[in-house]
Design a protein around this motif. Sequence first.
Motif, PDB file in Angstrom:
ATOM      1  N   PHE A   1      81.864 117.016  51.611  1.00 29.67           N
ATOM      2  CA  PHE A   1      81.429 116.004  50.659  1.00 29.67           C
ATOM      3  C   PHE A   1      82.510 115.513  49.705  1.00 29.67           C
ATOM      4  O   PHE A   1      82.385 114.436  49.138  1.00 29.67           O
ATOM      5  N   GLU A   2      83.541 116.325  49.508  1.00 29.46           N
ATOM      6  CA  GLU A   2      84.580 115.892  48.578  1.00 29.46           C
ATOM      7  C   GLU A   2      85.908 116.567  48.906  1.00 29.46           C
ATOM      8  O   GLU A   2      85.940 117.682  49.418  1.00 29.46           O
ATOM      9  N   PRO A   3      87.011 115.874  48.614  1.00 33.87           N
ATOM     10  CA  PRO A   3      88.335 116.445  48.856  1.00 33.87           C
ATOM     11  C   PRO A   3      88.573 117.686  47.997  1.00 33.87           C
ATOM     12  O   PRO A   3      87.965 117.845  46.932  1.00 33.87           O
ATOM     13  N   ALA A   4      89.452 118.554  48.463  1.00 31.17           N
ATOM     14  CA  ALA A   4      89.797 119.770  47.724  1.00 31.17           C
ATOM     15  C   ALA A   4      91.220 120.174  48.047  1.00 31.17           C
ATOM     16  O   ALA A   4      91.763 119.811  49.092  1.00 31.17           O
ATOM     17  N   THR A   5      91.810 120.926  47.131  1.00 27.47           N
ATOM     18  CA  THR A   5      93.164 121.456  47.324  1.00 27.47           C
ATOM     19  C   THR A   5      93.073 122.786  48.069  1.00 27.47           C
ATOM     20  O   THR A   5      91.989 123.372  48.193  1.00 27.47           O
TER      21      THR A   5
ATOM     22  N   GLN B   1      91.513 125.330  45.757  1.00 25.93           N
ATOM     23  CA  GLN B   1      90.066 125.167  45.633  1.00 25.93           C
ATOM     24  C   GLN B   1      89.345 125.664  46.885  1.00 25.93           C
ATOM     25  O   GLN B   1      88.309 126.325  46.798  1.00 25.93           O
ATOM     26  N   ILE B   2      89.896 125.344  48.044  1.00 25.61           N
ATOM     27  CA  ILE B   2      89.303 125.794  49.309  1.00 25.61           C
ATOM     28  C   ILE B   2      89.302 127.322  49.352  1.00 25.61           C
ATOM     29  O   ILE B   2      88.280 127.935  49.672  1.00 25.61           O
ATOM     30  N   ALA B   3      90.441 127.928  49.026  1.00 27.76           N
ATOM     31  CA  ALA B   3      90.562 129.394  49.056  1.00 27.76           C
ATOM     32  C   ALA B   3      89.533 130.042  48.137  1.00 27.76           C
ATOM     33  O   ALA B   3      88.870 131.017  48.516  1.00 27.76           O
ATOM     34  N   GLU B   4      89.369 129.494  46.934  1.00 28.80           N
ATOM     35  CA  GLU B   4      88.400 130.055  45.980  1.00 28.80           C
ATOM     36  C   GLU B   4      86.975 129.910  46.492  1.00 28.80           C
ATOM     37  O   GLU B   4      86.168 130.829  46.361  1.00 28.80           O
ATOM     38  N   ARG B   5      86.647 128.791  47.076  1.00 27.22           N
ATOM     39  CA  ARG B   5      85.263 128.532  47.497  1.00 27.22           C
ATOM     40  C   ARG B   5      84.827 129.379  48.683  1.00 27.22           C
ATOM     41  O   ARG B   5      83.650 129.679  48.826  1.00 27.22           O
TER      42      ARG B   5
ATOM     43  N   LYS C   1      92.661 115.465  56.646  1.00 27.01           N
ATOM     44  CA  LYS C   1      93.861 114.706  56.273  1.00 27.01           C
ATOM     45  C   LYS C   1      94.056 114.762  54.768  1.00 27.01           C
ATOM     46  O   LYS C   1      93.117 115.020  54.010  1.00 27.01           O
ATOM     47  N   VAL C   2      95.285 114.529  54.347  1.00 32.31           N
ATOM     48  CA  VAL C   2      95.597 114.441  52.928  1.00 32.31           C
ATOM     49  C   VAL C   2      95.141 113.067  52.454  1.00 32.31           C
ATOM     50  O   VAL C   2      95.512 112.051  53.036  1.00 32.31           O
ATOM     51  N   VAL C   3      94.325 113.060  51.405  1.00 31.06           N
ATOM     52  CA  VAL C   3      93.811 111.789  50.899  1.00 31.06           C
ATOM     53  C   VAL C   3      94.358 111.435  49.517  1.00 31.06           C
ATOM     54  O   VAL C   3      94.213 110.302  49.069  1.00 31.06           O
ATOM     55  N   ARG C   4      95.014 112.423  48.870  1.00 28.96           N
ATOM     56  CA  ARG C   4      95.556 112.166  47.547  1.00 28.96           C
ATOM     57  C   ARG C   4      96.550 113.272  47.212  1.00 28.96           C
ATOM     58  O   ARG C   4      96.385 114.413  47.648  1.00 28.96           O
ATOM     59  N   THR C   5      97.572 112.929  46.466  1.00 30.88           N
ATOM     60  CA  THR C   5      98.505 113.937  45.961  1.00 30.88           C
ATOM     61  C   THR C   5      98.705 113.711  44.470  1.00 30.88           C
ATOM     62  O   THR C   5      98.503 112.598  43.965  1.00 30.88           O
ATOM     63  N   ARG C   6      99.089 114.781  43.776  1.00 31.87           N
ATOM     64  CA  ARG C   6      99.453 114.652  42.361  1.00 31.87           C
ATOM     65  C   ARG C   6     100.422 115.770  42.019  1.00 31.87           C
ATOM     66  O   ARG C   6     100.419 116.840  42.639  1.00 31.87           O
ATOM     67  N   LYS C   7     101.263 115.506  41.038  1.00 30.08           N
ATOM     68  CA  LYS C   7     102.243 116.501  40.583  1.00 30.08           C
ATOM     69  C   LYS C   7     101.609 117.365  39.504  1.00 30.08           C
ATOM     70  O   LYS C   7     101.039 116.860  38.543  1.00 30.08           O
ATOM     71  N   VAL C   8     101.705 118.672  39.684  1.00 30.71           N
ATOM     72  CA  VAL C   8     101.223 119.625  38.699  1.00 30.71           C
ATOM     73  C   VAL C   8     102.336 120.630  38.456  1.00 30.71           C
ATOM     74  O   VAL C   8     102.708 121.377  39.360  1.00 30.71           O
ATOM     75  N   ARG C   9     102.897 120.617  37.274  1.00 29.84           N
ATOM     76  CA  ARG C   9     104.017 121.501  36.895  1.00 29.84           C
ATOM     77  C   ARG C   9     105.121 121.507  37.955  1.00 29.84           C
ATOM     78  O   ARG C   9     105.569 122.557  38.395  1.00 29.84           O
TER      79      ARG C   9
ATOM     80  N   VAL D   1     104.991 120.787  41.079  1.00 32.99           N
ATOM     81  CA  VAL D   1     104.544 121.068  42.446  1.00 32.99           C
ATOM     82  C   VAL D   1     103.602 119.952  42.885  1.00 32.99           C
ATOM     83  O   VAL D   1     102.766 119.503  42.115  1.00 32.99           O
ATOM     84  N   THR D   2     103.765 119.505  44.132  1.00 27.37           N
ATOM     85  CA  THR D   2     102.871 118.478  44.651  1.00 27.37           C
ATOM     86  C   THR D   2     101.602 119.132  45.163  1.00 27.37           C
ATOM     87  O   THR D   2     101.629 119.976  46.067  1.00 27.37           O
ATOM     88  N   GLU D   3     100.492 118.745  44.551  1.00 27.98           N
ATOM     89  CA  GLU D   3      99.187 119.258  44.936  1.00 27.98           C
ATOM     90  C   GLU D   3      98.553 118.253  45.895  1.00 27.98           C
ATOM     91  O   GLU D   3      98.484 117.069  45.601  1.00 27.98           O
ATOM     92  N   ARG D   4      98.117 118.733  47.061  1.00 31.22           N
ATOM     93  CA  ARG D   4      97.514 117.853  48.070  1.00 31.22           C
ATOM     94  C   ARG D   4      96.011 118.057  48.102  1.00 31.22           C
ATOM     95  O   ARG D   4      95.533 119.187  48.152  1.00 31.22           O
ATOM     96  N   TYR D   5      95.279 116.951  48.149  1.00 26.17           N
ATOM     97  CA  TYR D   5      93.826 116.994  48.297  1.00 26.17           C
ATOM     98  C   TYR D   5      93.506 116.634  49.742  1.00 26.17           C
ATOM     99  O   TYR D   5      93.906 115.580  50.226  1.00 26.17           O
ATOM    100  N   TYR D   6      92.770 117.525  50.401  1.00 29.44           N
ATOM    101  CA  TYR D   6      92.403 117.341  51.801  1.00 29.44           C
ATOM    102  C   TYR D   6      90.946 116.897  51.894  1.00 29.44           C
ATOM    103  O   TYR D   6      90.107 117.285  51.080  1.00 29.44           O
ATOM    104  N   ALA D   7      90.646 116.098  52.911  1.00 34.71           N
ATOM    105  CA  ALA D   7      89.281 115.654  53.185  1.00 34.71           C
ATOM    106  C   ALA D   7      89.087 115.631  54.692  1.00 34.71           C
ATOM    107  O   ALA D   7      90.049 115.622  55.465  1.00 34.71           O
ATOM    108  N   MET D   8      87.843 115.588  55.097  1.00 38.00           N
ATOM    109  CA  MET D   8      87.528 115.462  56.511  1.00 38.00           C
ATOM    110  C   MET D   8      88.026 114.116  57.022  1.00 38.00           C
ATOM    111  O   MET D   8      88.074 113.144  56.279  1.00 38.00           O
ATOM    112  N   ALA D   9      88.384 114.056  58.287  1.00 38.04           N
ATOM    113  CA  ALA D   9      88.861 112.808  58.892  1.00 38.04           C
ATOM    114  C   ALA D   9      87.694 111.889  59.251  1.00 38.04           C
ATOM    115  O   ALA D   9      87.895 110.701  59.477  1.00 38.04           O
TER     116      ALA D   9
END
Length: 180
Positions: free
Chosen positions: A36-40, A43-47, A69-77, A79-87
Amino acid sequence: MPSTDDLPDAFHVTTDEQLRAVSNLTRHRIMAVLRFEPATITQIAERIGLAKGSSSYHVRLLERAGLVKVVRTRKVRGVTERYYAMAARSIVLPDPGDGGPDVLMRHAVADLEAAPADGERHVGMMHLRLTDEQFSELGARLQALAQEYRELSDPSLPDTSLVFALFHPASGEQTEGAAK
């Protein structure tokens, strides 16, 4: 952030690599997180209660197979954080053929067995005798009902799984049942 509305309706599994990717129960559970929603990776590991390194490994295999697939990235400290979603909104598996393992049903049973026993659930099995027309009608009605509730799904609510199988048992089972 992209929603599941932006995704193609279905991803058809056609290669051995894709089939191996969806056949693993851990990867099945990762795809459920991304339903239902993208996750890093974190987040996936925790869930799903998995180590971050293992989560990363499984997500990479799913990504290589084209299922996520990667649907969004952002820089956090730094490090590039990737958000994955279903294709796609759903995955269509090939027919396992006579005697072949039905991966989807095996995952469903594993998820059911892992679900809290004290939670509400509805599980049943019925044996019916239907005409070909009734069989087709029931299949279409089940699909339509499932789709109706899928469209009502709210990502903020807890996950709910619906699994159904409408099939004709092997002819040997029908013969045994008739003889009893």
